[in-house]
Design a protein around this motif. Structure first.
Motif, PDB file in Angstrom:
ATOM      1  N   GLU A 289       0.831  -1.204   0.000  1.00  0.00           N
ATOM      2  CA  GLU A 289       0.000   0.000   0.000  1.00  0.00           C
ATOM      3  C   GLU A 289       0.866   1.254   0.000  1.00  0.00           C
ATOM      4  O   GLU A 289       0.571   2.224  -0.710  1.00  0.00           O
ATOM      5  CB  GLU A 289      -0.928  -0.009   1.219  1.00  0.00           C
ATOM      6  N   TRP A 293       0.713   4.358  -2.903  1.00  0.00           N
ATOM      7  CA  TRP A 293       0.299   5.738  -2.631  1.00  0.00           C
ATOM      8  C   TRP A 293       1.486   6.678  -2.524  1.00  0.00           C
ATOM      9  O   TRP A 293       1.355   7.883  -2.825  1.00  0.00           O
ATOM     10  CB  TRP A 293      -0.539   5.774  -1.356  1.00  0.00           C
ATOM     11  N   TRP A 297       1.815  10.161  -4.619  1.00  0.00           N
ATOM     12  CA  TRP A 297       1.964  11.438  -3.914  1.00  0.00           C
ATOM     13  C   TRP A 297       3.242  12.145  -4.342  1.00  0.00           C
ATOM     14  O   TRP A 297       3.243  13.372  -4.554  1.00  0.00           O
ATOM     15  CB  TRP A 297       1.954  11.188  -2.412  1.00  0.00           C
ATOM     16  N   GLY A 436      -2.822   6.943   2.588  1.00  0.00           N
ATOM     17  CA  GLY A 436      -2.236   7.653   1.454  1.00  0.00           C
ATOM     18  C   GLY A 436      -3.218   7.866   0.321  1.00  0.00           C
ATOM     19  O   GLY A 436      -3.053   8.790  -0.488  1.00  0.00           O
ATOM     20  N   ARG A 437      -4.273   7.052   0.245  1.00  0.00           N
ATOM     21  CA  ARG A 437      -5.260   7.217  -0.815  1.00  0.00           C
ATOM     22  C   ARG A 437      -6.109   8.465  -0.628  1.00  0.00           C
ATOM     23  O   ARG A 437      -6.852   8.859  -1.537  1.00  0.00           O
ATOM     24  CB  ARG A 437      -6.168   5.988  -0.877  1.00  0.00           C
ATOM     25  N   LYS A 440      -5.431  13.227  -3.214  1.00  0.00           N
ATOM     26  CA  LYS A 440      -5.855  13.153  -4.605  1.00  0.00           C
ATOM     27  C   LYS A 440      -6.257  14.543  -5.068  1.00  0.00           C
ATOM     28  O   LYS A 440      -6.413  15.475  -4.278  1.00  0.00           O
ATOM     29  CB  LYS A 440      -7.030  12.194  -4.766  1.00  0.00           C
TER      30      LYS A 440
END
Length: 523
Positions: A289, A293, A297, A436-437, A440
């Motif tokens: 994961e 992410w 980023w 981290g998702r 956006k």
């Protein structure tokens, strides 16, 4: 056989389902076989496909001695011989309606997805699980082949209907020969592209080795050519696959040195997870994961990145394919930009950016509109392309900019929290890595997402919030899911209150009072 062979075709709007139906009928007539076709229109906004039902009697007209077969006007559930669909969810929907039979029906489905309205609405990942859809196709069909029809059609410069025709011809479902299908398509003009798509699909279906590969491959994804990096060899295979993609993305975004910084950061997470999970019972999920992410980023969008992507040759090729540009036709592409003071200040060092942003904020607080420069650049022209490439060439300036420093600081704060949580409990580290998702979008959306993440890290992740790492892992998960529910953040505030954490501070917004032009004084 004395019974007609039945086929149900499912296609979305603009994919040529009607053309495919006409091709099949013309091919049957050309080969002198009796056939019938009916269609049921779908609904707008991706809530259903248009279905075409075709029946062909595998007995030539000459052998019927003047008799006329009786065809069905619609498919009978469980009595289909084959189903061909251009969209995976639509295939599963037809299976749920009982159209497919395990004893009889052969299913040919594209693995591509055209997301429904309900899938697009959530701020997070609202997509249905692709693997679950594939399991449905495999479990409830007599034989199935799933691969990306759309990718093949684009590669051959044609519509997906030509690919489906090649699939149907190669399957041997109907008694017509390949020459009959090709004669129906014709020659010259756009027919040449249709014949290429037909031939590519025909050969793929008929090749037994390719069929086995298709059954095992849920998404025909082209591999990204990468330069082998020994630094990635320290990661286990699942992490290395994602890390290689992230490494390639950041090399393209900035340079190799920046990509190596990505590897070094990811190593910190991997070392923390390896120390906590020595038996690898959790299959390196937290590092996977983080690899995903972190790469997204670190490759944050800015005006330089936008100019770079818009000026690439691959983008022009994609636009030409989407508008179906023909030989001899002119294509003009205009790019619209409206960069404001924050976009320009992002490339300046902090000592220049800070007073500039302060001046722009003061203008807004005085009731003025934010200063922005509306640009319309024709990327089809030499001057427009030069302007875009000059702007894209400023990526060397990015590491010296004020935004770059802020983004790196925020990234490090998140990674430190992930590693600290991982040392306490694997579940806490995983939930923090998945945060981290939240990052956006761009502009105000991106700033709001980072504020949400920082609030979660500050008020839910530290040990002094609750001594139980399991409680904190559950709290972080609930807050993250709430933050992805609505853009305004009301669900997040309600969840924070339920968890005993303070709500987010209300962001300051200027109020502008505008006098109505048609207002009249009262009597």
């Amino acid at each position: 056989m004395t019974q007609p062979v039945s086929l149900l075709v499912c296609a979305l709007g603009g994919e040529g389902g009607g053309v495919l139906s006409e091709w099949l009928m013309d091919t049957a007539r050309r080969a002198a076989y009796p056939a019938q076709s009916t269609s049921i229109p779908g609904v707008a906004q991706r809530t259903g496909a248009t279905t075409y039902y075709i029946e062909v009697l595998p007995t030539p007209l000459a052998e019927l001695n003047g008799k006329q077969p009786v065809f069905s006007l619609n498919p009978v559930p469980g009595a289909l011989d084959a189903l061909v669909s251009t969209e995976l969810l639509e295939t599963a929907r037809q299976i749920s309606l009982g159209m497919v039979s395990v004893e009889r029906t052969r299913v040919f489905s594209s693995s591509s997805r055209s997301l429904t309205t309900l899938e697009r609405m959530p701020m997070g990942d609202g997509r249905l699980d692709t693997q679950a859809l594939l399991d449905v196709v495999t479990q409830f069909s007599h034989e199935s082949q799933v691969w990306d029809f759309s990718a093949m059609a684009k590669a051959q410069g044609t519509m997906v209907s030509a690919v489906m025709l090649g699939i149907i011809a190669a399957s041997g479902l109907f008694p017509m020969a390949r020459a009959h299908y090709e004669a129906t398509i014709g020659t010259g003009g756009s027919s040449a592209a249709s014949l290429r798509g037909f031939a590519a699909a025909f050969e793929r279906v008929r090749n037994a080795k390719a069929v086995q590969a298709m059954l095992a491959d849920e998404n025909t994804v082209q591999s990204v050519p990468l330069t082998h990096e020994t630094a990635l060899d320290v990661f286990p295979a699942p992490v290395r696959e994602l890390a290689a993609l992230g490494f390639a993305r950041l090399c393209d975004y900035q340079h190799r040195h920046y990509a190596m910084q990505y590897v070094q950061r990811l190593l910190l997470v991997w070392e923390a997870e390896k120390a906590m999970d020595t038996s690898h019972a959790n299959h390196h999920t937290a590092t996977c994961e983080a690899a995903r992410w972190l790469a997204l980023w670190m490759a944050f969008d800015d005006i330089v990145r936008v100019a770079d992507l818009k000026s690439r040759a691959s983008r022009r090729q994609r636009v030409a394919m989407e508008v179906k540009q023909q030989d001899g036709e002119l294509l003009r592409v205009f790019e619209h930009f409206k960069p404001g003071v924050p976009e320009f200040a992002a490339l300046l060092p902090a000592w220049l950016a800070t007073p500039l942003l302060r001046w722009d904020k003061a203008r807004v607080w005085r009731g003025r509109e934010p200063l922005a420069l509306a640009l319309k650049i024709g990327s089809h022209s030499v001057g427009g392309m030069l302007a875009l490439r000059l702007l894209a060439g400023l990526k060397w300036l990015r590491p010296y900019g004020s935004r770059f420093a802020v983004e790196q600081q925020d990234i490090q704060q998140w990674l430190d929290a992930v590693c600290a949580g991982m040392r306490e409990h694997h579940g806490l580290g995983l939930e923090l890595a998945m945060c981290g998702r939240l990052i956006k979008g761009y502009g105000s959306t991106n700033e709001r997402a980072k504020r949400n993440l920082q609030h979660i890290l500050q008020y839910l992740a530290p040990p002094d919030v609750n001594p139980s790492p399991l409680w904190r892992a559950n709290a972080v998960r609930q807050a993250r899911e709430a933050a992805l529910t609505d853009e305004a953040g009301q669900a997040l505030d309600q969840r924070l209150q339920a968890l005993g954490a303070p709500q987010r501070a209300v962001a300051e917004q200027p109020l502008r009072f505008i006098r109505s032009a048609g207002r009249t004084k009262p009597d």
